[in-house]
Design an enzyme around this catalytic site. Sequence first.
Site, PDB file in Angstrom:
ATOM      1  N   TYR A 291      21.667   2.631   9.094  1.00 30.98           N
ATOM      2  CA  TYR A 291      22.067   1.460   9.889  1.00 30.98           C
ATOM      3  C   TYR A 291      23.575   1.221   9.835  1.00 30.98           C
ATOM      4  O   TYR A 291      24.262   1.224  10.845  1.00 30.98           O
ATOM      5  CB  TYR A 291      21.342   0.208   9.368  1.00 30.98           C
ATOM      6  CG  TYR A 291      19.866   0.159   9.702  1.00 30.98           C
ATOM      7  CD1 TYR A 291      18.945   0.912   8.980  1.00 30.98           C
ATOM      8  CD2 TYR A 291      19.384  -0.638  10.724  1.00 30.98           C
ATOM      9  CE1 TYR A 291      17.591   0.864   9.270  1.00 30.98           C
ATOM     10  CE2 TYR A 291      18.020  -0.690  11.024  1.00 30.98           C
ATOM     11  CZ  TYR A 291      17.136   0.056  10.296  1.00 30.98           C
ATOM     12  OH  TYR A 291      15.802   0.010  10.591  1.00 30.98           O
TER      13      TYR A 291
ATOM     14  N   GLN B  94       5.851   2.964  14.209  1.00 27.04           N
ATOM     15  CA  GLN B  94       6.963   3.688  13.602  1.00 27.04           C
ATOM     16  C   GLN B  94       6.800   3.704  12.084  1.00 27.04           C
ATOM     17  O   GLN B  94       6.421   2.665  11.522  1.00 27.04           O
ATOM     18  CB  GLN B  94       8.305   3.026  13.944  1.00 27.04           C
ATOM     19  CG  GLN B  94       9.489   3.937  13.662  1.00 27.04           C
ATOM     20  CD  GLN B  94      10.844   3.304  14.021  1.00 27.04           C
ATOM     21  OE1 GLN B  94      10.914   2.118  14.299  1.00 27.04           O
ATOM     22  NE2 GLN B  94      11.891   4.090  14.005  1.00 27.04           N
TER      23      GLN B  94
ATOM     24  N   HIS C 186      19.684  -6.706  18.127  1.00 27.10           N
ATOM     25  CA  HIS C 186      19.388  -5.380  17.579  1.00 27.10           C
ATOM     26  C   HIS C 186      18.214  -4.728  18.321  1.00 27.10           C
ATOM     27  O   HIS C 186      18.329  -3.608  18.827  1.00 27.10           O
ATOM     28  CB  HIS C 186      19.078  -5.495  16.083  1.00 27.10           C
ATOM     29  CG  HIS C 186      18.738  -4.199  15.435  1.00 27.10           C
ATOM     30  ND1 HIS C 186      19.646  -3.442  14.729  1.00 27.10           N
ATOM     31  CD2 HIS C 186      17.582  -3.495  15.393  1.00 27.10           C
ATOM     32  CE1 HIS C 186      19.067  -2.344  14.291  1.00 27.10           C
ATOM     33  NE2 HIS C 186      17.798  -2.352  14.674  1.00 27.10           N
ATOM     34  N   GLU C 187      17.100  -5.439  18.396  1.00 26.94           N
ATOM     35  CA  GLU C 187      15.922  -4.833  19.032  1.00 26.94           C
ATOM     36  C   GLU C 187      16.173  -4.581  20.521  1.00 26.94           C
ATOM     37  O   GLU C 187      15.731  -3.574  21.069  1.00 26.94           O
ATOM     38  CB  GLU C 187      14.675  -5.700  18.816  1.00 26.94           C
ATOM     39  CG  GLU C 187      14.359  -6.023  17.348  1.00 26.94           C
ATOM     40  CD  GLU C 187      14.375  -4.836  16.399  1.00 26.94           C
ATOM     41  OE1 GLU C 187      14.193  -3.687  16.855  1.00 26.94           O
ATOM     42  OE2 GLU C 187      14.595  -5.041  15.186  1.00 26.94           O
TER      43      GLU C 187
ATOM     44  N   HIS D  69      18.077  -1.377  21.122  1.00 30.24           N
ATOM     45  CA  HIS D  69      17.236  -0.167  21.094  1.00 30.24           C
ATOM     46  C   HIS D  69      16.759   0.234  22.495  1.00 30.24           C
ATOM     47  O   HIS D  69      16.330   1.372  22.690  1.00 30.24           O
ATOM     48  CB  HIS D  69      16.016  -0.392  20.203  1.00 30.24           C
ATOM     49  CG  HIS D  69      16.236  -0.118  18.749  1.00 30.24           C
ATOM     50  ND1 HIS D  69      16.705   1.101  18.281  1.00 30.24           N
ATOM     51  CD2 HIS D  69      16.020  -0.879  17.646  1.00 30.24           C
ATOM     52  CE1 HIS D  69      16.764   1.051  16.947  1.00 30.24           C
ATOM     53  NE2 HIS D  69      16.360  -0.138  16.543  1.00 30.24           N
TER      54      HIS D  69
ATOM     55  N   LYS E 180      11.314  -6.348   3.422  1.00 27.47           N
ATOM     56  CA  LYS E 180      12.698  -6.539   2.986  1.00 27.47           C
ATOM     57  C   LYS E 180      12.849  -7.708   1.998  1.00 27.47           C
ATOM     58  O   LYS E 180      13.733  -7.691   1.141  1.00 27.47           O
ATOM     59  CB  LYS E 180      13.549  -6.797   4.243  1.00 27.47           C
ATOM     60  CG  LYS E 180      14.995  -7.136   3.991  1.00 27.47           C
ATOM     61  CD  LYS E 180      15.675  -7.519   5.297  1.00 27.47           C
ATOM     62  CE  LYS E 180      16.944  -8.301   5.006  1.00 27.47           C
ATOM     63  NZ  LYS E 180      17.489  -8.968   6.197  1.00 27.47           N
TER      64      LYS E 180
ATOM     65  N   GLU F 203      11.236  -2.512  18.084  1.00 27.60           N
ATOM     66  CA  GLU F 203      11.712  -2.431  19.468  1.00 27.60           C
ATOM     67  C   GLU F 203      10.687  -1.868  20.450  1.00 27.60           C
ATOM     68  O   GLU F 203      11.018  -1.021  21.278  1.00 27.60           O
ATOM     69  CB  GLU F 203      12.978  -1.570  19.480  1.00 27.60           C
ATOM     70  CG  GLU F 203      12.779  -0.076  19.113  1.00 27.60           C
ATOM     71  CD  GLU F 203      12.874   0.242  17.627  1.00 27.60           C
ATOM     72  OE1 GLU F 203      12.610  -0.658  16.803  1.00 27.60           O
ATOM     73  OE2 GLU F 203      13.198   1.393  17.307  1.00 27.60           O
TER      74      GLU F 203
ATOM     75  N   ASP G  80       9.466   6.940   6.302  1.00 29.26           N
ATOM     76  CA  ASP G  80       9.906   5.559   6.082  1.00 29.26           C
ATOM     77  C   ASP G  80      10.952   5.479   4.965  1.00 29.26           C
ATOM     78  O   ASP G  80      11.693   4.495   4.868  1.00 29.26           O
ATOM     79  CB  ASP G  80       8.716   4.651   5.757  1.00 29.26           C
ATOM     80  CG  ASP G  80       7.826   4.414   6.986  1.00 29.26           C
ATOM     81  OD1 ASP G  80       8.245   4.814   8.098  1.00 29.26           O
ATOM     82  OD2 ASP G  80       6.734   3.843   6.838  1.00 29.26           O
TER      83      ASP G  80
ATOM     84  N   GLU H 152      19.204   4.092  14.617  1.00 29.68           N
ATOM     85  CA  GLU H 152      19.566   2.822  13.968  1.00 29.68           C
ATOM     86  C   GLU H 152      21.075   2.603  13.849  1.00 29.68           C
ATOM     87  O   GLU H 152      21.534   1.468  13.927  1.00 29.68           O
ATOM     88  CB  GLU H 152      18.887   2.711  12.603  1.00 29.68           C
ATOM     89  CG  GLU H 152      17.352   2.721  12.673  1.00 29.68           C
ATOM     90  CD  GLU H 152      16.750   1.578  13.500  1.00 29.68           C
ATOM     91  OE1 GLU H 152      17.458   0.576  13.747  1.00 29.68           O
ATOM     92  OE2 GLU H 152      15.571   1.699  13.892  1.00 29.68           O
TER      93      GLU H 152
END
Length: 555
Positions: A362, A128, A276-277, A280, A512, A252, A354, A299
Site C-alpha cells: 500500500y 479476495q 480508496h475503494e 480501485h 485490522k 472494491e 493474504d 494497492e
Amino acid sequence: MAFVAVTDVHSFANFHESRVRHLELDLAVSFAERKLRGAATLALEPAGRRLVLDTRGLKIHRVNGREDNFRLGPEDPILGSPLEIALEPGVRSVRIEYETSPEASGLQWLEPAQTAGNRHPFLYSQSQAIHARSWIPLQDSPAVRITFSARIHAPVPLRALVAAHRVRDGHFHMPFPVPPYLLALAVGDVEFRALGPRTGVWAEPAVLERAAWEFADVERMVEAAEALYGPYRWGRYDLLVLPPSFPFGGMENPCLTFATPTVIAGDRSLVSLVAHELAHSWSGNLVTNATWNDFWLNEGFTTYIERRIQEALYGRARSEMEMAVELGELEEELKHLRPEDQRLVLDLKGRDPDEGMTQVAYVKGALLLRHLEEKLGRARWDAWLRGYFGKFAFQSITTDDFAAELRRAFPDADVSAWLHEPGLPADAPRPRYEFEKTPRDGWVTQEWLHWLRSQPARMSREEMAAIDRAWKLTATGNSEIAAQWLLMAVRNGYEPAYGRLERFLIEVGRRKYVKPLYAELVKTPEGRERARRIYEKARPGYHPITRAAVDALLK
Ligand code: BES
Ligand code: ZN
C-alpha cells in the site's frame, strides 16, 4: 497483454489450455442450512480436452448432467481442491450443479443478533484473494477475466445484491470482464438511498441515515477521479454498509463497494476509505494484478490515487496528513517484516496470498508513484498514468508489464531498487505535515492517532486516567481511535477500559483492529487468559479470515 504466459502459483486452473470467459450463476440461498445451492455454467474459449477449476469445500453433484466426467483432487490447505473435468471434443460449455459448505471461507452467515436490525439474518461474500473458489467453481486466478450474469433466489423479505449491474430484482449482469476475486454477493434487510445521479448507499434501515450523511461526498469523488484518470466505466458506484463483523475496511467489488460500518465516524473523517475503494475502479478493477505477487500494482496505485482524490476534494494539507499517518504505519511494520516481505514484488509460493496484505504494497507502492510524480513533474506523470489505464483497461498485467511501459515513456526512470529491494530507498518522498502538539476539541481522527502513537510506550495508571478524563477515549464512538486507545490500555494494564475492550472485540470483527489487540493481550499471562475468555464469546461472530488470524495467536 503480457508477452510471456502468466503462471499463478495460487491456482490449479489450466487457463492456457481451456479458459473460462463467461459465467452464468443461478443460486438459491438457504439460511437454515447455511448453503448456496444451484448451478454455474461456464463458457470456454479456447476449450481443450480437459478443464481444471479451483474449488474449496464445494460439493459437486453433476457436470453437464453426468456424475462420471469429473474428479475432485486432494485438498491443499491453502489452495483447496482442483476440479478436473473431461471435455468431449467440441464441447465449449460446462454446467456444474453444486452446493457450498456451511464453513465456506468466502462466505459469512450472520444471525439476526449480529445485524443492526436484530430481526433478519445476513449473508455476505468476501472473495479476495482466493475465496471465490469456496462459493463458485471457477478458474480463480486474477489472470483470468470473465463476464457474468447471476440469478439469486433469496428468501423474502430479504434483498440480494450482486456487485454488477442490477437488471431487475434478483437478476444481475456484468458486461465487462472482471477477475474472479471481484465476484461478490450479499443478502439481507437493506435499503437504498441515492447520493448522486450515479451514486448511492445500501445499508440496513437502522444505519442508512448515518451512512448517507457520512458518504455525502461520493459523487464529487467520482468526478475528481474522472478528471484525473478518465471516465468511470462501470455505470453506477454504490456502497453497501455491512454488519460490523466484516473483516476488512472496504472491498472494491465492482459497482458496489462493500464497507465496514466502523468507517461511519460521524464526522466524515474516515472517508478516505471510500476514495480508496473508488480508486480501485481504475487501479485493480480496470487494470488488474495478474498474480498475487503483483498485489502492489493494485494497492500501491490505489493508495496513490486515494491521496490524489483526497487532495482534489479537501486540499493538500489533508492529504499530506493522511499520508503521514500511513507512513508511520509502514515504518512501524517494516521493523517486524522479513526482508523478502519488504519488497514490492513478492514471492508468495506456498503461502496464503493474504500474507501479502502489508503496508509495503500500500504505502511503499504509493511512495514509488509519488517519487515518479516528483521526478517527472505532475503534468507528465498524470498524462502517463491516464494512458496506462487506457492501454491496459480490462487486462491483467504483471509488474514487468508496468516496468516496460514506464521505460517506453521514460527510459531514465529506474525503479528496480523500489521493486526488488527491501526497505525504503533513501530518496523516498516524505509527506510534509506538521501535527499540532497538544490535543483540542475538533481534532480529526488522524490527529488523534498521531498523538496517541507518539505517547510513551509505558504510562502509569494515573497518566492514562488523566488522558481518559480529559478526552473520554474509553467511551469514544470512533472505532479507529478506540482501537488505538484500547491497545494502549492493554499495554499499560489500564483496567477501566477492559469492559469496553471486551464489548469492542465482541462487536467488531475488522481484522485490522482485532488482531493487534489480541496480539498485545497474549504478551502477558493474565492478558492471555483474558484474551481466551473474550475470544470464546467473540469467535462465533468473527469471519473466517479474522478467526484464522486470531487462532494463529492463541493456538
Ligand atoms: N482490496 C482491499 C482489501 C483486500 C486486500 C481484501 C487483500 C483481501 C485481500 C481493499 O481495497 C483495501 O485495501 N481495504 C483496506 C482499506 C483501505 C482504506 C486501505 C482495508 O480493508 O483495510
Ligand atoms: Zn485496496
